[in-house]
Design an enzyme around this catalytic site. Structure first.
Site, PDB file in Angstrom:
ATOM      1  N   ASP A   1      -2.349  -4.687  -0.176  1.00  0.00           N
ATOM      2  CA  ASP A   1      -2.179  -6.358   0.298  1.00  0.00           C
ATOM      3  C   ASP A   1      -2.894  -6.640   1.528  1.00  0.00           C
ATOM      4  O   ASP A   1      -3.034  -8.043   1.617  1.00  0.00           O
ATOM      5  CB  ASP A   1      -0.474  -6.438   0.374  1.00  0.00           C
ATOM      6  CG  ASP A   1       0.204  -5.356   1.363  1.00  0.00           C
ATOM      7  OD1 ASP A   1      -0.700  -4.466   1.837  1.00  0.00           O
ATOM      8  OD2 ASP A   1       1.377  -5.456   1.420  1.00  0.00           O
TER       9      ASP A   1
ATOM     10  N   GLN B   1       0.918  -1.291  -0.123  1.00  0.00           N
ATOM     11  CA  GLN B   1      -0.129  -0.023   0.048  1.00  0.00           C
ATOM     12  C   GLN B   1       0.545   1.120   0.081  1.00  0.00           C
ATOM     13  O   GLN B   1       2.128   1.337   0.274  1.00  0.00           O
ATOM     14  CB  GLN B   1      -0.928  -0.031   1.159  1.00  0.00           C
ATOM     15  CG  GLN B   1      -2.066  -1.003   1.206  1.00  0.00           C
ATOM     16  CD  GLN B   1      -2.916  -0.962   2.546  1.00  0.00           C
ATOM     17  OE1 GLN B   1      -3.001  -1.724   3.291  1.00  0.00           O
ATOM     18  NE2 GLN B   1      -3.841   0.003   2.151  1.00  0.00           N
ATOM     19  N   HIS B   2       0.209   2.343  -0.274  1.00  0.00           N
ATOM     20  CA  HIS B   2       0.579   3.601   0.017  1.00  0.00           C
ATOM     21  C   HIS B   2       1.722   4.334  -0.881  1.00  0.00           C
ATOM     22  O   HIS B   2       2.058   5.407  -1.033  1.00  0.00           O
ATOM     23  CB  HIS B   2       1.054   3.946   1.502  1.00  0.00           C
ATOM     24  CG  HIS B   2       0.204   3.168   2.278  1.00  0.00           C
ATOM     25  ND1 HIS B   2      -1.124   3.605   2.311  1.00  0.00           N
ATOM     26  CD2 HIS B   2       0.728   2.441   3.384  1.00  0.00           C
ATOM     27  CE1 HIS B   2      -1.540   2.750   3.663  1.00  0.00           C
ATOM     28  NE2 HIS B   2      -0.560   2.088   4.087  1.00  0.00           N
TER      29      HIS B   2
END
Ligand SMILES: Nc1ncnc2c1ncn2[C@@H]1O[C@H](COP(=O)(O)OP(=O)(O)O)[C@@H](O)[C@H]1O
Ligand SMILES: O=C(CO)[C@@H](O)[C@H](O)COP(=O)(O)O
Length: 464
Positions: free
Chosen positions: A226, A71-72
């Protein structure tokens, strides 16, 4: 029955599973490593995806594919669809000052109310603020911002027009400028972060929607972050907490209701089924064990054996595992600590035990705030590379104070993505039901003294 594929483009590697769409039976799989570092050229993810697809026997016979990913990560594209600079990953802490500034400007409670989270260096919005301040030319050249899984999905679909970028609720909810509650981007907050609100953001798809087709004609699922992928992969339902020991340590739970934790500990993400995924993440998990194997010059199997030889609490030896700084608690500049060395604790077994206990205490510190947000904890699942350690599996119930369910070793993020691909194929209100094979339950008497002693030493690191 048709085959479906799921991808996990995670921090350390890319994994691909090919499964039967109806039963979920594993047909074949493959993986390939990612480069080290917290700043990575997305081209390396594409190379690893291509290698892992090849290792998994290709996708020619696959009817649908979905990509789950770390992520991110900030992926900036220019007008031509070229990457503007290497992506800053979730575990890159250079935007800590930007996070602090954003929180001061708007207020922690306002961020939690607006987008379900309080800014920390992991989130995309803080990385955009860092970019605007430190690399204004790159910020000016940026025509679209997306996440690792969005970019890979777009590439699988042939790339091209920036308007073809797609994402899903679970990953969008980790940007810091999307509200999982309203289902809308907050362009005013993007403006606050980047100083611009005119960039293309991926269209946010419903969990079972399609993001197009690959060049070979396979349906593309929406993909997911994820942790949402792992939760879908184990079939988590409300009442389940999923603890993942990968590069990150994560405790998250599928929930019917959103959270807005103004303390910033629990991030109010969305899941991959249309629900919510309150989540606590640490920067230090499986790599704490990797580092301890290096310190002791042993294999993971030996480390586990040593840890199980030492007494509970390692005779007072405590390892606080903030080896990469830490996110929970929010101490981006913190360093790890080994405390309580005596002639009797200066033993390999004690250090091994302290490493496993320290890692688990860090995760237990994540489960408590979930409970404080009203999350019911009926079952705790343990997944990720670190769950391959027997010591981790056996000591988790001692530290967590809950029995722990460990599915057989596997790639649960990729499995969740495969299940999402099957859902895109079949439609319906809920994802297809797949049996979770070989789950073992680990039970043990809790030892609260381990956490109490860890907390004493953890608090000595406050302010670092
Ligand atoms: N038997 C084991 N015991 C402990 N850690 C392990 C074991 N096998 C793999 N790992 C660790 O698990 C991590 C990889 O887990 P994974 O969940 O794939 O991470 P990520 O999703 O962040 O890439 C690596 O740091 C690896 O060294
Ligand atoms: O930042 C988070 C969640 O907020 C991490 O969970 C990343 O999504 C990376 O996951 P792994 O690669 O460690 O599994």
């Amino acid at each position: 029955m048709p085959l479906v594929a799921g991808v996990d483009s995670s921090t350390q590697s890319c994994k691909v599973v090919v499964r039967d769409a109806e039963t979920g039976a594993l047909v074949r799989s493959g993986s390939a490593p990612h480069p080290e570092g917290t700043e990575v050229d997305p081209a390396a993810w594409w190379t690893a995806l291509s290698s892992s697809v090849e290792a998994a026997g290709g996708l020619a016979d696959v009817a649908a594919v979905s990509v789950g990913g770390q992520q991110h990560g900030m992926v900036c594209l220019d007008e031509a669809g070229e990457v503007v600079r290497p992506a800053l990953l979730w575990n890159d802490t250079r935007s800590a000052a930007a996070a602090a500034a954003l929180n001061t400007e708007l207020g922690a409670a306002a961020w939690a109310e607006a987008v379900g989270l309080v800014q920390v260096a992991s989130f995309t919005a803080t990385k955009l603020r860092w970019l605007a301040e430190h690399e204004p030319e790159a910020a000016a050249r940026t025509a679209a911002v997306c996440l690792p899984h969005d970019w890979l999905t777009w590439k699988l679909g042939g790339g091209g027009d920036l308007g073809a970028l797609r994402t899903d609720r679970s990953d969008a909810s980790g940007t810091g400028y999307y509200s999982a509650v309203t289902g809308e981007y907050r362009r005013d907050l993007l403006m606050r972060a980047l100083g611009r609100d005119d960039v293309v953001l991926p269209e946010v798809l419903a969990p079972s929607a399609s993001a197009g087709r690959t060049s070979a004609g396979a349906l593309l699922g929406a993909g997911c972050g994820d942790n949402a992928g792992a939760s879908l992969g184990v079939g988590a339902r409300p009442g389940d907490v999923v603890v993942s020991i990968g590069t990150s340590g994560v405790a998250c739970a599928v929930s019917e209701t959103p959270t807005a934790d103004a303390s910033g500990t629990v991030a109010g993400f969305a899941d991959a089924t249309g629900r919510y995924l309150p989540l606590v993440a640490t920067l230090n998990a499986a790599r704490v064990l990797d580092a301890t194997t290096r310190l002791l010059g042993v294999s993971h199997e030996h480390l586990s054996k040593l840890a199980l030889e030492a007494p509970s609490g390692a005779g007072g030896l405590v390892l606080v595992p903030y080896l990469e700084g830490e996110r929970t608690p929010d101490r981006p500049s913190a360093r790890g600590v080994i405390h309580g060395l005596t002639l009797s604790t200066a033993e390999p077994a004690h250090l091994a035990r302290a490493a496993v206990e320290g890692l688990l205490c860090g995760l237990a510190d994540g489960i408590d705030p979930l409970k404080a947000q009203g999350v019911a904890v009926d079952r705790v699942f343990l997944v990720g590379g670190g769950a391959r350690s027997e010591a981790v599996r056996r000591l988790a119930p001692v530290v967590f104070g809950h029995p722990v369910l460990v599915p057989e070793p596997g790639e649960y993020v990729a499995d969740g993505a495969a299940r999402q691909a099957a859902w895109a194929l079949t439609g319906g209100d809920e994802p297809p039901t797949w049996e979770l094979a070989g789950t073992e339950t680990y039970e043990a008497d809790p030892d609260p003294a381990v956490r109490a002693r860890y907390a004493e030493v953890r608090d000595l690191t406050e302010g670092t």
